[in-house]
Design a protein around this motif. Structure first.
Motif, PDB file in Angstrom:
ATOM      1  N   GLN A  89       0.821  -1.370  -0.051  1.00 23.86           N
ATOM      2  CA  GLN A  89      -0.028   0.150   0.161  1.00 23.86           C
ATOM      3  C   GLN A  89       0.898   1.325   0.116  1.00 23.86           C
ATOM      4  OE1 GLN A  89      -2.992  -0.267  -0.636  1.00 23.86           O
ATOM      5  NE2 GLN A  89      -4.199  -0.152   1.055  1.00 23.86           N
ATOM      6  N   PRO A  90       0.602   2.194  -0.679  1.00 21.32           N
ATOM      7  CA  PRO A  90       1.378   3.474  -0.756  1.00 21.32           C
ATOM      8  C   PRO A  90       1.443   4.299   0.883  1.00 21.32           C
ATOM      9  CG  PRO A  90      -0.564   3.935  -1.902  1.00 21.32           C
ATOM     10  CD  PRO A  90      -0.734   2.397  -1.629  1.00 21.32           C
ATOM     11  N   PRO A  91       2.468   4.570   1.073  1.00 20.86           N
ATOM     12  CA  PRO A  91       2.618   5.195   2.456  1.00 20.86           C
ATOM     13  C   PRO A  91       1.811   6.640   2.655  1.00 20.86           C
ATOM     14  CG  PRO A  91       4.666   5.352   1.297  1.00 20.86           C
ATOM     15  CD  PRO A  91       3.973   4.611   0.582  1.00 20.86           C
ATOM     16  N   ILE A  92       0.738   6.598   2.211  1.00 21.48           N
ATOM     17  CA  ILE A  92      -0.082   7.842   2.322  1.00 21.48           C
ATOM     18  C   ILE A  92      -1.047   8.162   3.474  1.00 21.48           C
ATOM     19  CG2 ILE A  92      -1.740   9.230   0.972  1.00 21.48           C
ATOM     20  CD1 ILE A  92      -1.028   7.579  -1.516  1.00 21.48           C
ATOM     21  N   TYR A  93      -0.936   9.327   4.253  1.00 21.77           N
ATOM     22  CA  TYR A  93      -1.597   9.383   5.353  1.00 21.77           C
ATOM     23  C   TYR A  93      -2.265  10.787   5.249  1.00 21.77           C
ATOM     24  CZ  TYR A  93       1.542   5.724   6.701  1.00 21.77           C
ATOM     25  OH  TYR A  93       2.231   4.542   6.971  1.00 21.77           O
ATOM     26  N   LEU A  94      -3.023  11.173   6.516  1.00 24.52           N
ATOM     27  CA  LEU A  94      -3.404  12.308   6.508  1.00 24.52           C
ATOM     28  C   LEU A  94      -3.121  13.106   7.720  1.00 24.52           C
ATOM     29  CD1 LEU A  94      -5.932  13.990   4.909  1.00 24.52           C
ATOM     30  CD2 LEU A  94      -7.250  13.220   6.944  1.00 24.52           C
ATOM     31  N   TRP A  95      -2.657  14.391   7.539  1.00 25.67           N
ATOM     32  CA  TRP A  95      -2.192  15.149   8.713  1.00 25.67           C
ATOM     33  C   TRP A  95      -3.108  16.191   9.156  1.00 25.67           C
ATOM     34  CZ3 TRP A  95       0.341  19.971   9.478  1.00 25.67           C
ATOM     35  CH2 TRP A  95       0.862  20.169  10.855  1.00 25.67           C
ATOM     36  N   ASN A  96      -3.854  16.300  10.196  1.00 26.49           N
ATOM     37  CA  ASN A  96      -4.732  17.191  10.494  1.00 26.49           C
ATOM     38  C   ASN A  96      -4.929  17.452  11.839  1.00 26.49           C
ATOM     39  OD1 ASN A  96      -7.166  18.543  10.607  1.00 26.49           O
ATOM     40  ND2 ASN A  96      -8.404  17.089   9.720  1.00 26.49           N
ATOM     41  N   PRO A  97      -4.215  18.386  12.294  1.00 25.43           N
ATOM     42  CA  PRO A  97      -4.147  18.963  13.865  1.00 25.43           C
ATOM     43  C   PRO A  97      -5.740  19.216  13.994  1.00 25.43           C
ATOM     44  CG  PRO A  97      -2.358  20.216  12.428  1.00 25.43           C
ATOM     45  CD  PRO A  97      -3.189  19.429  11.769  1.00 25.43           C
ATOM     46  N   SER A  98      -5.876  18.962  15.474  1.00 27.59           N
ATOM     47  CA  SER A  98      -7.086  18.829  15.990  1.00 27.59           C
ATOM     48  C   SER A  98      -7.732  20.472  15.971  1.00 27.59           C
ATOM     49  CB  SER A  98      -7.256  18.389  17.306  1.00 27.59           C
ATOM     50  OG  SER A  98      -6.568  18.988  18.314  1.00 27.59           O
ATOM     51  N   ASP A  99      -6.903  21.557  16.062  1.00 19.47           N
ATOM     52  CA  ASP A  99      -7.284  22.879  16.099  1.00 19.47           C
ATOM     53  C   ASP A  99      -7.626  23.531  14.951  1.00 19.47           C
ATOM     54  OD1 ASP A  99      -4.564  22.885  15.696  1.00 19.47           O
ATOM     55  OD2 ASP A  99      -4.482  24.390  16.889  1.00 19.47           O
ATOM     56  N   GLU A 100      -7.349  22.649  13.747  1.00 16.08           N
ATOM     57  CA  GLU A 100      -7.374  23.078  12.422  1.00 16.08           C
ATOM     58  C   GLU A 100      -8.392  22.600  11.634  1.00 16.08           C
ATOM     59  OE1 GLU A 100      -5.309  25.720  11.025  1.00 16.08           O
ATOM     60  OE2 GLU A 100      -3.741  25.794  12.783  1.00 16.08           O
ATOM     61  N   GLU A 101      -9.061  23.472  10.814  1.00 19.96           N
ATOM     62  CA  GLU A 101      -9.945  23.004   9.556  1.00 19.96           C
ATOM     63  C   GLU A 101      -9.262  22.072   8.593  1.00 19.96           C
ATOM     64  OE1 GLU A 101     -13.410  22.786   9.735  1.00 19.96           O
ATOM     65  OE2 GLU A 101     -12.983  23.342  11.841  1.00 19.96           O
TER      66      GLU A 101
END
Length: 171
Positions: A89-101
């Protein structure tokens, strides 16, 4: 929904195996930054998405509130296409700090970490990339940021920060 968690998981699994959706998990490396921990779902077929959103033409698409999400789906699909012949699987992730939209896609390779930030307009200066400062401090020169947008302009903002049209992915 009125469904059990196991039922939802089973149907999500069926949609994944049918190549209708892609589930992107969060980037787990915390480094003291509070992150959202729920995965995001991206459709693999933009035609299906536009149909479900009742988008009938380009004019309606450009004004639709889900346009960024549709663009993110295109980016996910292209990144998966790049890894199509790989057995992993490609090493793709989501980066989403909890205080940001805002959220960005992370592609982790052996040498670098690539961030794909999707926006409607090109980011023009370093201030507009302050969202990534924590990661720049952690990864330094290993972090490469691409702002993918709908305009036809290409610009290098800083070392390893580029603002380019989303059509670049197809090249």
């Amino acid at each position: 929904l009125g469904l059990s968690l196991n039922t939802v998981k089973a149907w999500v699994s069926v949609l994944q195996e049918s190549f209708i959706i892609t589930l992107i998990k969060p980037f787990r490396k915390n480094y003291g930054i509070r992150l959202k921990k729920t995965p995001n779902i991206y459709f693999q077929d933009p035609g299906l998405v536009t149909y479900l959103c009742e988008i009938t033409d380009n004019k309606a698409l450009k004004k639709h509130p889900k346009l960024i999400g549709i663009m993110m789906s295109l980016v996910v699909n292209e990144l998966y296409r790049w890894y199509h012949h790989s057995e992993n699987q490609p090493p793709i992730y989501l980066w989403n700090p909890s205080d940001e939209e805002e959220s960005v896609l992370v592609l982790e390779t052996v040498k670098n970490i690539y961030l794909f930030d999707v926006s409607l307009k090109a980011k023009q200066n370093l201030r507009e990339f302050s969202f990534f400062q924590n990661l720049r401090n952690i990864y330094g020169d290993k972090l490469v940021i691409y702002n993918l947008h709908l305009e036809n302009t290409t610009q290098t903002i800083d070392k390893n920060i580029h603002s380019i049209p989303i059509s670049w992915l197809e090249a």
